[in-house]
Design an enzyme around this catalytic site. Structure first.
Site, PDB file in Angstrom:
ATOM      1  N   ARG A  46      72.262   8.060  14.734  1.00  0.00           N
ATOM      2  CA  ARG A  46      71.602   8.284  15.690  1.00  0.00           C
ATOM      3  C   ARG A  46      72.632   9.222  16.507  1.00  0.00           C
ATOM      4  NH1 ARG A  46      73.291   5.212  19.922  1.00  0.00           N
ATOM      5  NH2 ARG A  46      72.579   3.252  18.716  1.00  0.00           N
TER       6      ARG A  46
ATOM      7  N   TYR B  45      51.907  21.943  29.827  1.00  0.00           N
ATOM      8  CA  TYR B  45      51.529  21.094  29.036  1.00  0.00           C
ATOM      9  C   TYR B  45      51.110  19.562  30.031  1.00  0.00           C
ATOM     10  CZ  TYR B  45      51.027  17.458  25.621  1.00  0.00           C
ATOM     11  OH  TYR B  45      50.693  16.404  24.935  1.00  0.00           O
TER      12      TYR B  45
ATOM     13  N   ASP C 251      60.407  26.483  28.849  1.00  0.00           N
ATOM     14  CA  ASP C 251      59.729  26.105  27.719  1.00  0.00           C
ATOM     15  C   ASP C 251      59.177  27.399  26.848  1.00  0.00           C
ATOM     16  OD1 ASP C 251      57.994  24.848  25.785  1.00  0.00           O
ATOM     17  OD2 ASP C 251      57.557  23.095  27.109  1.00  0.00           O
TER      18      ASP C 251
ATOM     19  N   LYS D 248      55.237  22.703  16.999  1.00  0.00           N
ATOM     20  CA  LYS D 248      54.516  23.742  16.966  1.00  0.00           C
ATOM     21  C   LYS D 248      54.908  24.867  15.938  1.00  0.00           C
ATOM     22  CE  LYS D 248      52.419  21.013  19.912  1.00  0.00           C
ATOM     23  NZ  LYS D 248      53.160  20.372  20.873  1.00  0.00           N
TER      24      LYS D 248
HETATM   25  O1  P1T Z   1      54.133  17.063  21.476  1.00  0.00           O
HETATM   26  P1  P1T Z   1      55.414  17.365  21.644  1.00  0.00           P
HETATM   27  O2  P1T Z   1      56.122  17.723  20.344  1.00  0.00           O
HETATM   28  O3  P1T Z   1      56.033  16.125  22.434  1.00  0.00           O
HETATM   29  O4  P1T Z   1      55.712  18.658  22.704  1.00  0.00           O
HETATM   30  C1  P1T Z   1      55.198  18.540  23.916  1.00  0.00           C
HETATM   31  C2  P1T Z   1      54.976  19.940  24.610  1.00  0.00           C
HETATM   32  C3  P1T Z   1      56.072  20.616  25.122  1.00  0.00           C
HETATM   33  N1  P1T Z   1      55.822  21.834  25.602  1.00  0.00           N
HETATM   34  C4  P1T Z   1      54.730  22.537  25.276  1.00  0.00           C
HETATM   35  C5  P1T Z   1      54.703  23.987  25.930  1.00  0.00           C
HETATM   36  C6  P1T Z   1      53.590  21.910  24.607  1.00  0.00           C
HETATM   37  O5  P1T Z   1      52.426  22.659  24.391  1.00  0.00           O
HETATM   38  C7  P1T Z   1      53.661  20.454  24.061  1.00  0.00           C
HETATM   39  C8  P1T Z   1      52.709  19.709  23.368  1.00  0.00           C
HETATM   40  N2  P1T Z   1      51.559  20.468  23.387  1.00  0.00           N
HETATM   41  C9  P1T Z   1      50.301  19.952  22.704  1.00  0.00           C
HETATM   42  C10 P1T Z   1      50.467  18.913  21.999  1.00  0.00           C
HETATM   43  C11 P1T Z   1      49.155  20.843  23.018  1.00  0.00           C
HETATM   44  O6  P1T Z   1      48.283  20.797  22.479  1.00  0.00           O
HETATM   45  O7  P1T Z   1      49.166  21.662  24.008  1.00  0.00           O
END
Ligand code: P1T
Length: 388
Positions: free
Chosen positions: A51, A103, A175, A200
């Site tokens: 961890r 998001y 972000d 992504k």
């Molecule tokens: O899903 P996760 O890995 O926890 O990421 C969150 C997140 C953070 N920042 C942005 C710009 C994002 O688009 C996302 C997650 N977004 C989606 C799941 C979506 O479909 O827009």
């Protein structure tokens, strides 16, 4: 090993990685061990418990840091865990000034999780940096934004807002999930922190949930490593390996995402069943010139308003066969979704309407398929919507 002057395409493939000293294996080993033998108490080889640190994760963090031009990267088990770790560097009574279009899950962390611990957040359209300066309060401790933003693809001026932030002694976190370091480098433009959902584009194959924070601020990096270990939202070694593997093709993937998205956005803009297209690569986008200045390409995400009702938007999405109707983005396969019902359902209806997230808004993540097949699929969707 890459050198300091290596290009991003080279860093994607090599940064943070080296041939295994034991066997010469060119791919980073997946170290599954949860614990590491010590010669004596405290006498370890840099790793004591997985961890706190893991060699596969170290390789991933090295690659991510290099791509964002950062001294440090801290990997997490999701983008939301990465966001939360940044916010946990703050304390009760602090205020965060956040871009208005983020998001839905990021909004939810502010609104439904950290608010009850006394962290205050306000949301602002940051297209005018002068408004950002006015909205900073005495207790503002962080500026946060997505650019391009999710799902309205607003473009905010990172350098101008970073200047405002610096003059007020407040760090700016960007972000960079939609752009990726291939298209935009927030730290070089003056931001203090970069956050990613590696789920992504960085992983790119829709088979890992992950996140990361990059910074060249040593004290912030220490705190984030401490939070990574203490709160424990760490990625698995296997997931770290998969992101490293995905990163190797990030350069070529992003070129194709941009090329296809540009063509499809231009086609959509002329389509009679489309009311409005939001894509920073279009001259009709209010942030077009800014995007051309601060990005190396306008990205692979498009949002558009379909003429018609919710029933027509739903018929459009149900009719698609190449695009999957699904949340998420940035994979090799194309995805289409309905932000109001899917990714941004956690926003109050009034907040959604103020942003323009209406019943007809569709968001596309343009994948790597032949764009002619994607256009044919969208045309079938419009035909189905017309029959409602
Ligand atoms: O899903 P996760 O890995 O926890 O990421 C969150 C997140 C953070 N920042 C942005 C710009 C994002 O688009 C996302 C997650 N977004 C989606 C799941 C979506 O479909 O827009």
């Amino acid at each position: 090993m890459p050198t300091a002057s290596s290009s991003l395409d080279t860093l994607c493939i090599h940064a943070g990685q080296h041939a295994d000293p034991l066997s010469g294996a060119v791919m980073t080993p997946i170290v599954l061990a949860t614990t590491f033998a010590q010669d004596g108490p405290g006498a370890h080889k840099g790793y004591d418990y997985s961890r706190a640190g893991n060699p596969t994760r170290t390789a991933l963090e090295g690659c991510l840091a290099a791509l964002e031009g950062a001294r440090h990267a801290v990997a997490f088990g999701s983008g939301c865990a990465a966001t939360t770790a940044v916010l946990l560097t703050l304390k009760s009574g602090d205020h965060v000034l956040c871009g208005d279009d983020v998001y839905g899950g990021t909004f939810r962390i502010f609104d439904k999780v950290l608010k009850q611990f006394g962290l205050e957040a306000t949301f602002l359209d940051m297209r005018d940096p002068a408004r950002v300066a006015e909205a900073i309060r005495p207790n503002t401790r962080l500026l946060w934004m997505e650019t391009p933003s999710n799902p309205m693809l607003k473009v905010f001026d990172i350098a101008a807002i970073a200047d405002v932030a610096r003059s007020r002694g407040v760090p700016l976190a960007v972000d960079n999930t939609f752009a990726t370091p291939m298209l935009q480098q927030p730290l070089a433009l003056g931001a203090t922190l970069v956050v990613h959902s590696t789920t992504k584009y960085l992983n790119g194959h829709s088979d890992v949930v992950g996140g990361a924070v990059m910074t060249s601020d040593d004290a912030l990096a220490d705190r984030l490593h401490f939070l990574q270990k203490s709160v424990g939202g760490v990625p698995s070694p296997f997931d770290c390996y998969l992101v490293l593997r995905g990163l190797k093709t990030l350069g070529v993937r992003m070129k194709r995402h941009v090329e296809s998205a540009r063509g499809i956005a231009e086609w959509l803009e002329k389509h009679p069943r489309v009311a409005h297209v939001r894509y920073p690569g279009l001259a009709s986008h209010e942030g077009h010139a800014l995007a051309a200045r601060q990005m190396k390409g306008p990205g692979g995400m498009i949002s558009f308003d379909l003429r018609g009702s919710l029933a027509q938007a739903s018929a459009f999405l149900r009719a698609l066969r190449v695009f999957a109707c699904a949340e998420s983005l940035g994979g090799v396969e194309s995805l289409a979704e309905h932000p109001a019902i899917m990714t941004h359902a956690s926003l109050a209806p009034e907040a959604r309407h103020a942003l323009g997230i209406g019943d007809g808004l569709i968001r596309l993540s343009i994948g790597l398929e032949d764009p002619r097949d994607l256009v044919a699929d969208l045309e079938a969707g419009f035909a189905a919507a017309a029959r409602v």
